[in-house]
Design an enzyme around this catalytic site. Structure first.
Site, mmCIF file in Angstrom:
data_model
loop_
_atom_site.group_PDB
_atom_site.id
_atom_site.type_symbol
_atom_site.label_atom_id
_atom_site.label_comp_id
_atom_site.label_asym_id
_atom_site.label_seq_id
_atom_site.Cartn_x
_atom_site.Cartn_y
_atom_site.Cartn_z
ATOM 1 N N CYS A 118 13.976 11.079 6.093
ATOM 2 C CA CYS A 118 13.986 10.810 7.530
ATOM 3 C C CYS A 118 15.374 10.970 8.131
ATOM 4 C CB CYS A 118 13.443 9.413 7.798
ATOM 5 S SG CYS A 118 14.290 8.114 6.872
ATOM 6 N N GLU A 154 9.884 2.243 10.388
ATOM 7 C CA GLU A 154 10.951 3.201 10.072
ATOM 8 C C GLU A 154 10.289 4.570 10.064
ATOM 9 O OE1 GLU A 154 13.056 5.822 8.856
ATOM 10 O OE2 GLU A 154 12.537 5.125 6.856
ATOM 11 N N GLU A 163 10.552 17.173 14.024
ATOM 12 C CA GLU A 163 10.911 16.922 12.632
ATOM 13 C C GLU A 163 10.137 17.856 11.703
ATOM 14 O OE1 GLU A 163 11.846 13.023 9.980
ATOM 15 O OE2 GLU A 163 9.839 13.107 10.865
ATOM 16 N N LYS A 221 0.870 -1.187 0.000
ATOM 17 C CA LYS A 221 0.000 0.000 0.000
ATOM 18 C C LYS A 221 0.902 1.231 0.000
ATOM 19 C CE LYS A 221 -1.888 3.001 2.112
ATOM 20 N NZ LYS A 221 -1.912 4.497 1.872
#
Length: 499
Positions: A291, A257, A392, A182
């Protein structure tokens, strides 16, 4: 798979059980080209019924031809899969640029590297070996074997769709599992093309299913499905937490992750020319949408001002524009929500007292294309307790923080909820090893930044995720171990006779 359409708008179908199908509801959604701001593709808006069909197909495939196939035969198919990706790399890269707006130069390099995952795990497929245990019981033969988990769900983020899919599919397929992939609703087209190549490579129908849609509508039913054994997820911290909570209710395995707030640490004795390039690459590559972005720059105080000035000067030369053009160095932000988030954090940093010394606004030239552009932005006067240093941003924004010595650098670097990556710039290899031991992150780069390989584990500490992808051990995350005991004598002990 693409069906009817023209250059302005293309229509895609989902891949379930080897067939190209619309969503059960018949609904669709659009993918927006981040550079032009215009829709370029329509995709099926899948739901719970589509999730169930895809999982059922994967379950049947695991019990059928794929499950009966030898590991060596699976490896041959994976190698052909890699060959087909390599042969179609340019087309796949261009699809990804239309979906996520990253530079064609970067996506071409990245997609051309993806086949290596399938080659590597093709070679490992028939080397996932059990062991004979010299057991401490008389007349007993004991051995272990590794068996596939079954149906796995791979959920990928929008920043590197095919690379992140390869992280999951290659080891999982090598171990004999089947998949429902997905992709992000923002970048689904390349995953569907990957599914087409999988069929050409010889994967039996149902081994790889590709469904499209939104997390709440199809992602959550996939994660909660009782026949799913594992979920491998790349995405936001919040999304990962929801996946983990849902999976825990079904005792499913997860690999997560997630995010990062990675420190790029520059000592006075570093090769400063190389450090400048590494720092700029760390926060500006992929428009900062990665990331592992080196979004915190920690600089030894004695060189802080001069070094930051050099970083600002170099970053100022970046050419912003059309990601398809070879001379472009900074492309658009992929999604409107992400664009708004980046600008919000820039405002937060200013309100918290940081000084913007570069950028800090939408790129004025964006009006020509209608795309989503943010100027590369650098803040000084940052303390590590500011939100710009702790949260972040996922954009081309750098927070500069001075430090006094190794202990101070370690304290600042580790003062974070995240622990995915870190960079260390120094000529002192003793210092590099000491720092790599003390930094709490899953990846540490010394005198380099943003390198990855199919051979080396990728994963983080703390809120950056659970588990690791890549490397030899990744394939073991897709198997369960069975211990087999055999009585080699002609008698079974009498249970009522002790001793």
């Amino acid at each position: 798979m693409t069906i009817a359409g023209n250059e302005a708008m293309q229509d895609f179908l989902m891949l379930i059980d080897g067939q190209w199908v619309p969503a059960a509801s018949g609904e669709t959604f659009e993918s927006i080209d981040p550079y032009t701001g215009e829709a370029w593709a329509r995709l099926p808006r899948g739901g719970a019924q589509d999730a169930d069909r895809a999982v059922a197909a994967a379950d049947r495939a695991g019990a059928g031809a794929w499950g009966a196939m030898t590991a060596t035969a699976r490896g041959h198919i994976l190698r052909r899969f890699g060959d087909l990706i390599a042969a179609n790399a340019d087309r796949l890269a261009r699809i990804e640029v239309r979906d996520n707006g990253k530079l064609l130069a970067e996506m071409s390099t990245q997609v051309s590297y993806v086949p290596q995952w399938f080659y590597y795990y093709a070679g490992l497929a028939d080397k996932v070996q059990g062991a004979v245990i010299p057991i401490d019981k008389a007349n007993t033969f004991n051995f272990t074997k590794h068996e596939p988990l079954g149906v796995c769900v791979a959920i990928t983020a929008w920043n590197s769709p095919l690379l992140l899919a390869a992280y999951k599919l290659a080891p999982g397929l090598a171990a004999g599992n089947t998949f429902v992939l997905k992709p992000s609703e923002f970048t689904s087209a390349s995953a569907l093309e990957l599914g087409r190549l999988a069929g050409e490579a010889g994967l039996p129908p149902g081994v790889l299913n590709v469904v499209t849609g939104f997390g709440a509508e199809i992602g959550e039913p996939l994660v909660a499905h009782p026949k799913v054994a594992k979920i491998a997820f790349t995405g936001s911290e919040g999304g990962g937490q929801r996946v983990a909570e849902t999976a825990a209710r079904g005792f499913k395995r997860v690999t997560l992750e997630l995010g990062g707030k990675s420190p790029n640490i520059v000592f006075a004795d570093a090769d400063l020319d190389n450090a400048v390039k590494g720092v700029v690459s760390g926060f500006m590559s992929a428009t900062g949408q990665t990331c592992v972005a080196g979004s915190r720059l920690l600089v030894e105080r004695s060189i802080h001002d001069a070094f930051v000035e050099r970083v600002v000067g170099y970053a100022r030369t970046a050419r912003i524009g059309d990601p398809m053009e070879p001379g472009t160095q900074v492309g658009p932000v992929t999604t409107r929500p992400q664009y708004d988030k980046i600008l919000h954090y820039i405002d937060v940093a200013r309100r918290d007292g940081a000084t913007c010394v570069l950028g800090g606004r939408p790129w004025p030239g964006a009006t020509a294309s209608g795309g989503l552009f943010v100027e590369p932005t650098i803040f000084t006067g940052v303390t590590n307790d500011m939100r710009i240093a702790q949260e972040e941003v996922f954009g081309p924004v750098l927070a500069c923080i001075p430090f006094d010595d190794e202990d101070d650098a370690v304290a600042i670097a580790n003062d974070s909820a995240y622990g995915l990556a870190a960079g260390i710039w120094t000529r002192d290899m003793g210092r590099a090893l000491r720092m790599s031991d003390r930094i709490k992150s899953g990846i540490v780069w010394v005198n380099m930044y943003r390198a990855v390989s199919y051979m080396s584990p990728f994963g983080g500490y703390k809120r950056s995720g659970l588990g690791y992808e890549n490397g030899m051990d990744a394939v073991r995350d897709y198997v369960r171990t069975k211990s087999v005991w055999i009585n080699t004598s002609d008698e079974t002990p009498d249970p009522f006779v002790l001793g």
